[in-house]
Design a protein around this motif. Structure first.
Motif, short mmCIF file in Angstrom:
data_model
loop_
_atom_site.label_atom_id
_atom_site.label_comp_id
_atom_site.label_asym_id
_atom_site.label_seq_id
_atom_site.Cartn_x
_atom_site.Cartn_y
_atom_site.Cartn_z
N LYS A 167 34.01 -0.05 25.20
CA LYS A 167 32.94 0.62 24.43
C LYS A 167 33.54 1.45 23.30
CE LYS A 167 29.62 0.82 28.24
NZ LYS A 167 28.90 1.69 29.20
N PHE A 168 34.62 2.15 23.60
CA PHE A 168 35.30 2.91 22.56
C PHE A 168 35.75 2.00 21.42
CE2 PHE A 168 39.45 3.83 20.72
CZ PHE A 168 39.19 5.03 20.05
N LEU A 169 36.33 0.86 21.77
CA LEU A 169 36.83 -0.07 20.76
C LEU A 169 35.71 -0.63 19.90
CD1 LEU A 169 39.54 -1.89 22.89
CD2 LEU A 169 39.94 -0.35 20.96
N MET A 170 34.53 -0.77 20.47
CA MET A 170 33.38 -1.21 19.67
C MET A 170 33.16 -0.25 18.51
SD MET A 170 31.11 -3.74 20.12
CE MET A 170 30.05 -4.25 18.76
N GLY A 171 33.36 1.03 18.75
CA GLY A 171 33.16 2.04 17.73
C GLY A 171 34.32 2.20 16.77
N SER A 172 35.41 1.46 16.99
CA SER A 172 36.57 1.52 16.10
C SER A 172 36.66 0.31 15.17
CB SER A 172 37.87 1.64 16.91
OG SER A 172 38.00 2.93 17.45
N ALA A 186 19.21 -1.60 18.45
CA ALA A 186 19.18 -2.48 19.63
C ALA A 186 20.07 -1.97 20.77
CB ALA A 186 19.62 -3.88 19.23
N TYR A 187 21.15 -1.27 20.42
CA TYR A 187 22.10 -0.80 21.44
C TYR A 187 22.37 0.69 21.25
CZ TYR A 187 22.97 -5.77 22.25
OH TYR A 187 22.84 -7.10 22.54
N SER A 245 36.07 -9.00 12.46
CA SER A 245 34.63 -9.20 12.61
C SER A 245 34.33 -9.99 13.88
CB SER A 245 34.05 -9.93 11.40
OG SER A 245 33.91 -9.05 10.31
N ARG A 246 35.14 -11.01 14.15
CA ARG A 246 34.88 -11.85 15.32
C ARG A 246 34.93 -11.04 16.61
NH1 ARG A 246 40.00 -13.48 13.58
NH2 ARG A 246 39.11 -15.25 12.49
N LEU A 247 35.68 -9.94 16.61
CA LEU A 247 35.83 -9.16 17.84
C LEU A 247 34.52 -8.49 18.26
CD1 LEU A 247 37.73 -7.98 20.01
CD2 LEU A 247 38.16 -6.08 18.44
N ALA A 248 33.65 -8.18 17.31
CA ALA A 248 32.44 -7.43 17.64
C ALA A 248 31.60 -8.17 18.68
CB ALA A 248 31.63 -7.16 16.38
N ASN A 249 31.33 -9.45 18.47
CA ASN A 249 30.54 -10.22 19.43
C ASN A 249 31.28 -10.39 20.75
OD1 ASN A 249 28.21 -10.64 17.89
ND2 ASN A 249 29.09 -12.44 16.87
N LEU A 250 32.61 -10.54 20.70
CA LEU A 250 33.39 -10.71 21.92
C LEU A 250 33.34 -9.45 22.78
CD1 LEU A 250 36.53 -12.54 20.47
CD2 LEU A 250 34.68 -13.56 21.81
N ILE A 265 31.05 -6.38 27.35
CA ILE A 265 30.36 -5.18 27.82
C ILE A 265 29.04 -5.54 28.51
CG2 ILE A 265 29.17 -3.07 27.06
CD1 ILE A 265 31.35 -2.97 24.78
N GLU A 266 28.30 -6.49 27.91
CA GLU A 266 26.98 -6.87 28.44
C GLU A 266 27.07 -7.86 29.61
OE1 GLU A 266 23.70 -5.79 27.19
OE2 GLU A 266 25.16 -4.24 26.65
N GLY A 267 28.24 -8.48 29.79
CA GLY A 267 28.39 -9.43 30.88
C GLY A 267 27.73 -10.77 30.63
#
Length: 295
Positions: A44-49, A77-78, A277-282, A287-289
């Motif tokens: 979750k932290f990495l999502m924000g970085s 949405a999140y 950019s590709r990392l965001a969806n991954l 996180i969402e499973g």
């Protein structure tokens, strides 16, 4: 900048690096600590970085505004997840991002200074950077003049970076070392020190446009340099791995290196950025499973 001053600055740091030893130390660090960071909290932290990046030939005002609106939609949405740290685009799209962005706290970064080659007259680089900032860019990513560096023209490298920092004014400047084009660990260490000495607010591994982009070994050397520079000067410099961050494990790898080498003070989305950019969806899927294709 005078050559003797540059040599004096470099002389304060350990430049006697061995590639094999760096690889061994990096592997040992990751073997010891990577798994402990494979947690939902770290992800979750990495999502924000993330610096959500679009640098395509096919980019347009419309596509960039739609790209930016995804960040707006994500915030709605999140609401329990951090939004991305930055949107990174070519300088001609700074205004489009500024017009479309509704989420406070997201920086607008532009690659500038004749990205990705850095091969242009200084007047052109300065003009491009100044215009990007006037259009709304709050951060600027430039490429170190790699050709000058490989010829040993450290004075020229430092002067170029210092001039670009002057053009940036209050906007934070990231200096891309293009570590895949450097010859060895010593080169990466020298380039890191030179860039910080000349005014970098962040040092960044790669453009993502060369055959070799970010590697754990390059990140380890750069973070060691940042730590030594901080201990010597008291100036905190940010770190941005970019290019080739293709999996969640890759992202956690760079987090682990920063945590172990630099410490907790760097574990914020101000001081640690991930250029991808590709990392965001991954990350979001992890996180969402379930598989999520939001961006």
């Amino acid at each position: 900048m005078e050559t003797n001053k540059i040599q004096e600055a470099l002389g304060k740091y350990n430049l006697d690096l061995n590639d094999a030893q760096v690889a061994e130390e990096t592997k040992a660090l990751l073997d010891a600590h990577l798994e402990e960071n494979m947690t939902p909290e770290v992800k979750k932290f990495l999502m924000g970085s993330i610096e959500l990046t679009t640098l395509k030939t096919t980019d347009s005002d419309r596509s960039v505004m739609e790209f930016t609106d995804k960040v707006n939609q994500f915030d709605d949405a999140y609401p329990d997840l951090p939004h991305v740290a930055t949107i990174c685009v070519y300088p001609c799209f700074a205004e489009a991002v500024k017009e479309a962005l509704r989420v406070p706290g997201v920086e607008i970064a532009c690659v500038s200074g004749s990205f990705p080659s850095s091969q242009a007259r200084m007047e052109v680089k300065i003009a491009e950077t100044s215009l990007a900032i006037a259009d709304g860019a709050t951060e600027i990513d430039i490429v170190m003049p790699v050709g000058k560096f490989l010829e040993g023209d450290y004075e020229g490298v430092a002067e170029d970076i210092a001039e670009m920092k002057n053009a940036c004014g209050d906007a934070a400047m990231k200096v891309i070392l293009e570590t895949g084009d450097l010859r060895d660990s010593k080169d990466i260490k020298i380039a890191s020190i030179l860039s910080m000495y000349a005014g970098a607010d962040y040092i960044k591994t790669s453009t993502g446009k060369e055959k070799v982009s970010a590697t754990p070994e390059a990140a380890y050397i750069m973070c060691r340099a940042i730590k030594e520079y901080y201990d010597e000067t008291g100036i905190q410099i940010g770190f941005k791995p970019a290019g080739g961050i293709n999996t969640v494990a890759d992202a956690v790898t760079y987090y682990t290196i920063v945590k172990e080498v630099l410490g907790e003070k760097w574990l914020t989305n101000k001081w640690l950025r991930l250029g991808t950019s590709r990392l965001a969806n991954l990350l979001l899927s992890d996180i969402e499973g379930k598989e999520v294709k939001f961006f």
